[in-house]
Design a protein around this motif. Structure first.
Motif, PDB file in Angstrom:
ATOM      1  N   SER A   1       0.834  -1.207   0.000  1.00  0.00           N
ATOM      2  CA  SER A   1       0.000   0.000   0.000  1.00  0.00           C
ATOM      3  C   SER A   1       0.866   1.254   0.000  1.00  0.00           C
ATOM      4  O   SER A   1       0.568   2.225  -0.708  1.00  0.00           O
ATOM      5  N   HIS A   2       1.954   1.208   0.778  1.00  0.00           N
ATOM      6  CA  HIS A   2       2.861   2.355   0.828  1.00  0.00           C
ATOM      7  C   HIS A   2       3.518   2.578  -0.539  1.00  0.00           C
ATOM      8  O   HIS A   2       3.652   3.717  -0.988  1.00  0.00           O
ATOM      9  N   ILE A   3       3.888   1.489  -1.207  1.00  0.00           N
ATOM     10  CA  ILE A   3       4.509   1.601  -2.545  1.00  0.00           C
ATOM     11  C   ILE A   3       3.522   2.194  -3.533  1.00  0.00           C
ATOM     12  O   ILE A   3       3.882   3.040  -4.378  1.00  0.00           O
ATOM     13  N   ASN A   4       2.260   1.786  -3.445  1.00  0.00           N
ATOM     14  CA  ASN A   4       1.246   2.327  -4.357  1.00  0.00           C
ATOM     15  C   ASN A   4       1.089   3.832  -4.163  1.00  0.00           C
ATOM     16  O   ASN A   4       0.943   4.586  -5.139  1.00  0.00           O
ATOM     17  N   GLU A   5       1.108   4.266  -2.918  1.00  0.00           N
ATOM     18  CA  GLU A   5       0.953   5.702  -2.646  1.00  0.00           C
ATOM     19  C   GLU A   5       2.125   6.486  -3.222  1.00  0.00           C
ATOM     20  O   GLU A   5       1.936   7.543  -3.834  1.00  0.00           O
ATOM     21  N   LEU A   6       3.343   5.961  -3.008  1.00  0.00           N
ATOM     22  CA  LEU A   6       4.515   6.651  -3.527  1.00  0.00           C
ATOM     23  C   LEU A   6       4.510   6.663  -5.066  1.00  0.00           C
ATOM     24  O   LEU A   6       4.898   7.657  -5.685  1.00  0.00           O
ATOM     25  N   ALA A   7       4.034   5.554  -5.675  1.00  0.00           N
ATOM     26  CA  ALA A   7       4.020   5.487  -7.137  1.00  0.00           C
ATOM     27  C   ALA A   7       3.074   6.525  -7.708  1.00  0.00           C
ATOM     28  O   ALA A   7       3.401   7.223  -8.684  1.00  0.00           O
ATOM     29  N   TYR A   8       1.872   6.662  -7.134  1.00  0.00           N
ATOM     30  CA  TYR A   8       0.930   7.671  -7.620  1.00  0.00           C
ATOM     31  C   TYR A   8       1.442   9.083  -7.374  1.00  0.00           C
ATOM     32  O   TYR A   8       1.195   9.989  -8.171  1.00  0.00           O
ATOM     33  N   GLU A   9       2.166   9.244  -6.261  1.00  0.00           N
ATOM     34  CA  GLU A   9       2.680  10.567  -5.929  1.00  0.00           C
ATOM     35  C   GLU A   9       3.738  11.016  -6.936  1.00  0.00           C
ATOM     36  O   GLU A   9       3.777  12.190  -7.313  1.00  0.00           O
ATOM     37  N   PHE A  10       4.544  10.099  -7.387  1.00  0.00           N
ATOM     38  CA  PHE A  10       5.605  10.443  -8.327  1.00  0.00           C
ATOM     39  C   PHE A  10       5.214  10.153  -9.785  1.00  0.00           C
ATOM     40  O   PHE A  10       6.037  10.221 -10.679  1.00  0.00           O
ATOM     41  N   GLY A  11       3.966   9.809 -10.059  1.00  0.00           N
ATOM     42  CA  GLY A  11       3.505   9.569 -11.431  1.00  0.00           C
ATOM     43  C   GLY A  11       4.020   8.280 -12.032  1.00  0.00           C
ATOM     44  O   GLY A  11       4.241   8.232 -13.245  1.00  0.00           O
TER      45      GLY A  11
END
Length: 440
Positions: A84-94
């Motif tokens: 879940s944390h990786i998904n958030e970071l991925a969306y944050e950085f496009g």
């Protein structure tokens, strides 16, 4: 308009040469030899490495491979939290929180494989190809012998008819002389008109027989010329004369071939090839159940991942060993089956070898019998000629009738025709014997 006559003489050797070039069966036999040579050349390539080039390309509706964090970390509580944390970071950085590949790609490779051992099938396959080539050449030789015998049969049948035509012409002349003698006898009062009528009827009978004989000669010539591919015109058939004579002056004692001088029949070698071929077929069949060993190398290009920095070319070397284990029982039965075929070929060889020897002796006996028949018929002609001279002298003295003269003339003509038939039979028998012994 008078047509200029151009007489053409054809010898037996010329007809045999034409038949060898133009006979359809011989042409096909030569093609079989050429095909066997190509098959042998093809079998040699089994020793060479097998080269191939393969290419493959695809494009899929969805990527064939899709990987996210749970595929790598698992589905535990800690893994879920980290995912879940990786998904958030991925969306944050496009960025996308997963990895995909193989939605399209291409692949090509050049491959070389060298068989090292294939159960002996490559070696035995080449030996089979050699046997097939030798067999086709033997078949060509045998077919040539059979064609020559058929041409000789047609040739000497025509020669015999030509000789009979001459004999018939002589008989017509003799009957013409009888007619003159009968007319003189009528004038002298020692014969009657009935005798002259009999002579005239006999003349017409002989003339009719001559017409039929000439027609038979024309048909026989057409049959021969078609067989050897000789060009002719129907109107010009009478101008083509076959020059060889069926008379043979050498006796069977002079023509006899000693055992050591005889050539081995091609059929005997064919029987050996049949046995050897059966043995090789057995080895080929058993070779399928033996280990197979090969080595190879390849070099190719591939783009299956879509990664920009991946190396798209590669090379490899490999070795393969195939050992069939479960087919051992099947191999035993296959071997027995082919051994029966080998034994069958041996039995055929033994039987036909004896038949070939019998055939040579039968041809020799036929030649000797035909020679004896020629002697008998020659004596019969001498007896008929002596009888004809005595009857004619008696007729001139008024002691016998014209019908007696005609009867003895007919007997003489028949005796001469029978002598020609006997000479032709001896010629055919002697040539068949010499050809079987390899002397023609």
């Amino acid at each position: 308009m008078i047509r200029a006559l151009l007489i053409v003489y054809l010898s037996l050797s010329e007809c045999l040469s034409l038949g060898e070039m133009n006979d359809p069966a011989l042409k096909n036999a030569r093609l079989d030899v050429s095909a066997a040579m190509e098959q042998r050349s093809a079998a040699r390539w089994e020793y060479a490495p097998r080269l191939s080039v393969n290419a493959y390309a695809f494009h899929s509706l969805r990527p064939l491979v899709k990987v996210d964090a749970t595929d790598i970390l698992g589905t535990g509580d800690y893994a879920r939290a980290l995912s879940s944390h990786i998904n958030e970071l991925a969306y944050e950085f496009g960025m996308t929180p997963y990895f995909t590949m193989m939605d399209h790609g291409c692949f090509s490779m050049a491959l070389a494989m060298q068989p090292l051992y294939a159960g002996g099938r490559i070696f035995n396959g080449n030996k089979l190809a050699d046997l097939a080539l030798e067999a086709s050449r033997l078949q060509l030789s045998i077919k040539g012998r059979e064609t020559a015998a058929a041409i000789e049969e047609k040739y000497f049948r025509i020669v015999s008819l030509q000789e009979k035509e001459r004999t018939l012409e002589e008989a017509v002349k003799l009957v013409g002389n009888v007619e003159k003698d009968v007319r003189s006898a009528i004038a002298a009062g020692i014969a009657c008109e009935a005798d002259l009528l009999q002579v005239k009827l006999k003349q017409k009978e002989l003339e009719g027989a001559a017409v039929k004989l000439r027609g038979g000669i024309r048909l026989a010539k057409m049959d021969l010329f078609n067989a050897i591919g000789y060009e002719y015109s129907y109107l010009g058939l009478g101008d083509i004369i076959l020059s060889d004579s069926p008379q043979e002056t050498r006796s069977p004692l002079e023509l006899a071939v000693p055992e050591e001088g005889m050539s081995r029949p091609q059929e005997s070698r064919l029987l050996e090839l049949q046995v050897e071929g059966a043995r090789l077929q057995k080895k080929m069949a058993l070779g399928e159940y033996l280990p197979q060993v090969a080595i190879g190398a390849g070099y190719g290009y591939g783009d299956m991942t879509g990664l920009a920095h991946s190396d798209k070319t590669n090379a490899l070397a490999f070795a393969t060993v195939q050992i069939p284990i479960t087919d051992i029982a099947k191999a035993v039965h296959t071997g027995r089956k082919h051994e029966y075929q080998v034994e069958k070929a041996r039995n055929d060889q033994a039987y036909y070898e004896a038949q070939l020897e019998l055939q040579v002796r039968a041809l020799q006996l036929e030649m000797e019998t035909a020679w004896d028949e020629v002697g008998i018929r020659r004596e019969a002609v001498g007896v008929a000629e002596d009888s004809e001279r005595r009857i004619r002298a008696s007729f001139n003295a008024g002691m016998v009738s014209a019908s007696d003269v005609l009867e003895v003339e007919l007997s003489l003509q028949t005796a001469k025709e029978e002598l020609l038939d006997a000479q032709l039979a001896y010629k055919k028998a002697s040539m068949a014997y010499l050809r079987r012994c390899g002397k023609l």
